[in-house]
Design a protein around this motif. Structure first.
Motif, mmCIF file in Angstrom:
data_model
loop_
_atom_site.group_PDB
_atom_site.id
_atom_site.type_symbol
_atom_site.label_atom_id
_atom_site.label_comp_id
_atom_site.label_asym_id
_atom_site.label_seq_id
_atom_site.Cartn_x
_atom_site.Cartn_y
_atom_site.Cartn_z
ATOM 1 N N ASN A 1 5.495 44.094 -1.494
ATOM 2 C CA ASN A 1 4.792 42.940 -0.954
ATOM 3 C C ASN A 1 5.783 42.007 -0.272
ATOM 4 N N ALA A 2 5.932 42.190 1.033
ATOM 5 C CA ALA A 2 6.854 41.354 1.799
ATOM 6 C C ALA A 2 6.318 39.941 1.941
ATOM 7 N N THR A 3 5.001 39.766 1.808
ATOM 8 C CA THR A 3 4.404 38.445 1.937
ATOM 9 C C THR A 3 4.946 37.491 0.879
ATOM 10 N N ASP A 4 5.125 37.975 -0.351
ATOM 11 C CA ASP A 4 5.642 37.125 -1.424
ATOM 12 C C ASP A 4 6.997 36.534 -1.061
ATOM 13 N N SER A 5 7.888 37.394 -0.586
ATOM 14 C CA SER A 5 9.232 36.935 -0.233
ATOM 15 C C SER A 5 9.193 35.931 0.902
ATOM 16 N N ALA A 6 8.329 36.180 1.874
ATOM 17 C CA ALA A 6 8.223 35.274 3.019
ATOM 18 C C ALA A 6 7.706 33.907 2.583
ATOM 19 N N ILE B 1 -5.039 26.191 10.562
ATOM 20 C CA ILE B 1 -4.062 26.893 9.735
ATOM 21 C C ILE B 1 -3.177 27.767 10.619
ATOM 22 N N ARG B 2 -1.899 27.707 10.374
ATOM 23 C CA ARG B 2 -0.929 28.469 11.181
ATOM 24 C C ARG B 2 -0.677 29.834 10.545
ATOM 25 N N PRO B 3 -0.937 30.921 11.269
ATOM 26 C CA PRO B 3 -0.677 32.252 10.711
ATOM 27 C C PRO B 3 0.821 32.559 10.718
ATOM 28 N N MET B 4 1.315 33.060 9.611
ATOM 29 C CA MET B 4 2.726 33.423 9.480
ATOM 30 C C MET B 4 2.791 34.939 9.344
ATOM 31 N N VAL C 1 -2.898 17.235 4.180
ATOM 32 C CA VAL C 1 -2.287 18.566 4.264
ATOM 33 C C VAL C 1 -1.701 18.718 5.666
ATOM 34 N N ASN C 2 -0.452 18.321 5.825
ATOM 35 C CA ASN C 2 0.165 18.335 7.148
ATOM 36 C C ASN C 2 0.821 19.671 7.475
ATOM 37 N N VAL C 3 0.991 20.543 6.462
ATOM 38 C CA VAL C 3 1.509 21.896 6.682
ATOM 39 C C VAL C 3 0.489 22.877 6.118
ATOM 40 N N ARG C 4 0.045 23.817 6.964
ATOM 41 C CA ARG C 4 -0.943 24.810 6.534
ATOM 42 C C ARG C 4 -0.488 26.176 7.041
ATOM 43 N N HIS C 5 0.114 26.942 6.172
ATOM 44 C CA HIS C 5 0.662 28.242 6.544
ATOM 45 C C HIS C 5 -0.071 29.362 5.806
ATOM 46 N N ALA C 6 -0.549 30.339 6.542
ATOM 47 C CA ALA C 6 -1.225 31.500 5.964
ATOM 48 C C ALA C 6 -0.350 32.722 6.171
ATOM 49 N N HIS C 7 0.151 33.297 5.074
ATOM 50 C CA HIS C 7 1.079 34.418 5.138
ATOM 51 C C HIS C 7 0.358 35.751 4.973
ATOM 52 N N GLY C 8 0.750 36.717 5.783
ATOM 53 C CA GLY C 8 0.186 38.051 5.674
ATOM 54 C C GLY C 8 0.549 38.898 6.872
ATOM 55 N N MET D 1 0.848 -1.196 0.000
ATOM 56 C CA MET D 1 0.000 0.000 0.000
ATOM 57 C C MET D 1 0.882 1.244 0.000
ATOM 58 N N SER D 2 0.600 2.181 -0.883
ATOM 59 C CA SER D 2 1.402 3.397 -0.976
ATOM 60 C C SER D 2 1.103 4.322 0.194
ATOM 61 N N GLU D 3 2.119 5.064 0.597
ATOM 62 C CA GLU D 3 1.946 5.976 1.707
ATOM 63 C C GLU D 3 1.157 7.204 1.274
ATOM 64 N N THR D 4 0.476 7.803 2.244
ATOM 65 C CA THR D 4 -0.303 9.003 1.963
ATOM 66 C C THR D 4 0.629 10.164 1.661
ATOM 67 N N LYS D 5 0.324 10.891 0.615
ATOM 68 C CA LYS D 5 1.158 12.023 0.216
ATOM 69 C C LYS D 5 0.994 13.168 1.210
ATOM 70 N N ARG D 6 2.109 13.740 1.650
ATOM 71 C CA ARG D 6 2.100 14.868 2.581
ATOM 72 C C ARG D 6 2.179 16.170 1.780
ATOM 73 N N ILE D 7 1.207 17.043 2.018
ATOM 74 C CA ILE D 7 1.087 18.264 1.220
ATOM 75 C C ILE D 7 1.275 19.498 2.100
ATOM 76 N N ALA D 8 2.056 20.449 1.608
ATOM 77 C CA ALA D 8 2.233 21.740 2.283
ATOM 78 C C ALA D 8 1.391 22.786 1.563
ATOM 79 N N LEU D 9 0.439 23.365 2.276
ATOM 80 C CA LEU D 9 -0.409 24.419 1.721
ATOM 81 C C LEU D 9 0.092 25.771 2.203
ATOM 82 N N LEU D 10 0.467 26.633 1.252
ATOM 83 C CA LEU D 10 0.930 27.978 1.562
ATOM 84 C C LEU D 10 -0.065 28.965 0.973
ATOM 85 N N ILE D 11 -0.556 29.878 1.796
ATOM 86 C CA ILE D 11 -1.615 30.796 1.386
ATOM 87 C C ILE D 11 -1.104 32.231 1.381
ATOM 88 N N ASP D 12 -1.326 32.913 0.278
ATOM 89 C CA ASP D 12 -1.032 34.337 0.156
ATOM 90 C C ASP D 12 -2.321 35.083 0.496
#
Length: 241
Positions: A73-78, A60-63, A34-41, A1-12
């Motif tokens: 737009n500093a968010t893009d660089s972050a 979702i973790r606020p960044m 979706v084991n990583v959920r980062h919201a940038h702003g 059985m294949s392992e579940t794919k781990r996805i990082a979601l990054l939100i602008d």
């Protein structure tokens, strides 16, 4: 059985609506966890209040990113730094970027070069270079739940009717080419092979953008193909071939 794919979601959060986040997470659940959920702003900005309300319900973790210089737009660089850190961490198998900013196109291409898929989510205003680079790209307008109905979760919009589907020459050409290129000598092609061909040749394509959860539903809706099921296999044939 294949392992579940781990996805990082990054939100602008600067340029996408929070109303589509539930639909985005539902779509990503088809591909993995979706084991990583980062919201940038800049969370001091009142304009992000709508996003602030979505953080805890969706884990979702606020960044925080302060706007040090007005007009920049500093968010893009972050987000780019965050993505590269995750890329080299070895803790994720795929990325999802929720943004309508084409400035992220080079980032997508860099991630793809490393062998990681990038699922894109943004508004219909998103420039085509970013849309075309993702695999796939879904317009978030198609993931915002309707205010009407019985309260059940249904994040898809009204389905594009047969007439409009058949008038879409690019879509018809894509489907017919996929069926033709994957068909056996008898003219019948397996749905799985058709889907793989489309993914390999038009990575940004998604049936969701036409209001259909599955490619098979979209193909049936065009009423251009013969569809049959044999031994638990769905087969498709183009009568014009």
């Amino acid at each position: 059985m294949s392992e579940t794919k781990r996805i990082a979601l990054l939100i602008d959060c600067d340029n996408v609506t929070p109303n589509a986040i539930a639909g985005v997470l539902e779509e990503l659940a088809k591909h993995g966890t979706v084991n990583v959920r980062h919201a940038h702003g800049d969370w001091n900005n009142p304009s992000l209040s709508g996003w602030a309300e979505k953080l805890h319900p969706h884990a979702i973790r606020p960044m925080q990113q302060f706007a040090y210089t007005k007009g920049k737009n500093a968010t893009d660089s972050a987000m780019i730094i965050d993505a590269m850190d995750l890329l080299y961490s070895g803790n994720v198998d795929a990325f999802a970027l929720m943004t309508s900013d084409s400035d992220f196109t080079p980032l997508v291409l860099r991630i793809l070069e490393s062998g990681f898929p990038v699922y894109g989510f943004g508004g219909k205003k998103t420039p085509s270079p970013f849309v075309d680079s993702c695999s796939p790209f879904i317009f978030i307008e198609n993931l915002i739940p309707s205010k009407e109905g019985n309260g059940e979760s249904d994040s898809l919009p009204a389905r594009t009717p047969k007439g409009r589907l058949r008038q879409n020459s690019a879509l018809v050409k894509l489907l017919r080419t996929a069926v033709d290129q994957t068909a056996d000598d008898d003219g019948w092609a397996e749905m799985s092979r058709v889907g793989s061909y489309i993914s390999n040749n038009n990575a940004s394509f998604s049936s969701v953008n036409y209001g259909y959860r599955r490619l098979s539903d979209l193909i049936k809706a065009t009423d251009l193909f013969q569809v049959d099921r044999q031994n638990n296999r769905m087969l498709i044939r183009d009568p014009k071939s």
